[in-house]
Design an enzyme around this catalytic site. Structure first.
Site, short mmCIF file in Angstrom:
data_model
loop_
_atom_site.label_atom_id
_atom_site.label_comp_id
_atom_site.label_asym_id
_atom_site.label_seq_id
_atom_site.Cartn_x
_atom_site.Cartn_y
_atom_site.Cartn_z
N TYR A 261 50.01 -30.71 7.61
CA TYR A 261 51.47 -30.56 7.61
C TYR A 261 51.76 -29.07 7.60
O TYR A 261 51.26 -28.36 6.73
CB TYR A 261 52.08 -31.20 6.36
CG TYR A 261 52.02 -32.72 6.34
CD1 TYR A 261 50.89 -33.39 5.90
CD2 TYR A 261 53.11 -33.47 6.75
CE1 TYR A 261 50.84 -34.78 5.87
CE2 TYR A 261 53.08 -34.86 6.71
CZ TYR A 261 51.95 -35.50 6.28
OH TYR A 261 51.91 -36.88 6.25
N PRO B 54 60.04 -39.22 7.98
CA PRO B 54 58.62 -39.55 8.07
C PRO B 54 57.68 -38.58 7.35
O PRO B 54 56.48 -38.84 7.28
CB PRO B 54 58.36 -39.53 9.58
CG PRO B 54 59.45 -38.71 10.17
CD PRO B 54 60.64 -38.88 9.29
#
Ligand code: RFL
Ligand code: PHB
Length: 389
Positions: free
Chosen positions: A200, A292
């Site tokens: 991420y 998400p």
């Protein structure tokens, strides 16, 4: 026609509920507005919490996931080029399973077909009726003919745009919502993932995510404008933008190719309360949406139907309404914790158009706290691998 439960929607929530009810000897019919191919063509979530993996196995649909899914013991966060790995095993003794929602859906469809469960695809104008009394019914059209099914319970598993939540009188429902000023542009590509675990990425140009479906298929996302048109994003433009957001080592190792799917998802937090209206029960995206970033959407659908199936078991087997009376409270308690985590991770990792240097420094402080504190890292790991069901 009559049945015990009519399930509206054949996404993961509806199919898994059907499977769980079948294993308790409870009869259900699934009504889905789309075709099986359309349902399987949607590319969505990719990460299963430990508890979702257990639930799929207990429902008898976990065999291929166990054989082909990838167990991951950590994730990485990258903040302006500095990377930190969160070791789930060391932090909370848990792991997650990387296995696409498309495959989960395919396995649940196959499991249902194997025992001859009744599903009606391409059902039009599905309408839940009389759920404020003891004899609800659902009408729909199929092949030009109108049908009606009488039932004891209606399960609204028809996603955010479904008919179930919209059938409830406005005065009976409270909606809580936050819409984020950006979306995710996702690309699926038949190339090996750039790293063995998910990364991420927070970068001044915006968020990015490196994910995967298998050893040879990768899924990448970049944050984009909410109103962006996917037609403006050639593959080249996507890969160039992704590379700019990755740290140099990762960017150098990125294998690119022609996209096999490309789409934009808006980011939203949304909860409808309660999740039960008489004999109508909402589960999954029909009741709530998370951005998400925490990989929670599919997992919440699994925990909802796990609770609902247990409650319906008590209702039909023991004639007890204790479980169904507590369903909404129990599900919402878990939903709000996932909402909080998804909102937090989204806020920490994305570029907000109105953000000043103050907010950016808070984001950096958050990252440094996570990277430097075992206690903070444990909170992330506990939430990411899944809170207790
Ligand atoms: P689904 O999967 O939306 O399934 C609902 C089903 O109901 C059908 N339906 C109807 N059927 C009959 N009559 C009607 N009137 C109907 N209206 C709708 C639909 O055709 C569909 O088959 O909801 P479910 O089962 O609750 O499952 C939830 C998950 O799908 C969802 O939480 C996640 O996919 C969310 N999500 C993501 N979650 C993640 O954790 N990671 C992701 O990367 C991720 N990407 C996404 C996503 C959701 C997206 N949506 C909803 C647009 C990307 C997208 C684009
Ligand atoms: C994905 O692989 O599609 C995916 C993984 C993790 C997320 C969101 C999407 O948080």
């Amino acid at each position: 026609m009559r049945t015990q439960v009519v399930i509206i929607g054949a996404g993961p929530a509806g199919l898994l509920l059907g499977q769980m009810l079948h294993r308790q000897g409870i009869e259900a019919v699934i009504l889905e507005q789309r075709s099986p191919d359309y349902v399987l063509g949607r590319i969505r979530a990719g990460v299963l919490e430990h508890g979702s993996r257990v639930a799929l196995n207990e429902a008898g649909a976990g065999q291929r996931m166990e054989a082909e899914g990838q167990e991951h013991h950590g994730v990485e966060l990258s903040f302006e080029g500095s990377r930190h790995r969160f070791d789930f095993n060391a932090l909370v003794g848990r792991s997650v399973m990387v296995y696409g929602q498309t495959e989960v859906t395919r396995d649940l469809m196959a499991a249902r077909a194997a025992w001859g469960g009744r599903s009606v695809y391409e059902a039009e104008d599905v309408t839940p009726l009389d759920f404020d009394g003891a004899r609800p019914r659902v009408t729909y059209r199929h092949g030009g003919v109108t049908h009606e099914i009488g039932c004891d319970i209606i399960a609204g598993c028809d996603g955010f745009h479904g008919v179930s939540r919209r059938s409830v009188p406005e005065a009976a429902i409270s909606l809580f919502e936050r819409v984020y000023p950006f979306g995710w542009l996702g690309v699926l590509v038949d190339k090996p993932p750039v790293a063995p675990e998910l990364i991420y990425v927070s970068h001044p140009r915006g968020f990015a995510l490196c994910s995967m479906r298998s050893a040879t298929r990768s899924r990448y996302y970049v944050q984009c404008e909410a109103s962006e048109d996917v037609a403006n994003w050639s593959d080249e433009r996507f890969w160039d933008e992704l590379r700019l957001r990755l740290d140099p080592d990762t960017a150098a190792g990125l294998e690119t190719g022609p996209s096999i799917e490309k789409s934009i998802a808006p980011l939203r937090s949304f909860v409808a309360e309660p999740m039960r209206f008489g004999r109508l029960f909402l589960a999954g995206d029909a009741a709530h949406i998370v951005p998400p970033t925490g990989a929670k959407g599919l997992n919440l659908a699994v925990s909802d139907v796990t609770y609902l199936s247990a409650a319906l078991g008590e209702f039909f087997r023991e004639r007890s309404s204790a479980g169904i009376d507590d369903y909404s409270r129990r599900a919402l308690a878990r939903v709000w914790k996932a909402e909080r985590f998804s909102w937090w991770m989204t806020t920490m990792m994305h570029r907000f158009p109105e953000a000043t240097g103050f907010e950016r420094r808070l984001q950096r402080a958050e990252f440094e706290h996570l990277a430097g504190s075992r206690a903070a890292a444990q909170v992330l790991a506990e939430n990411y691998t899944g809170l207790a069901m």
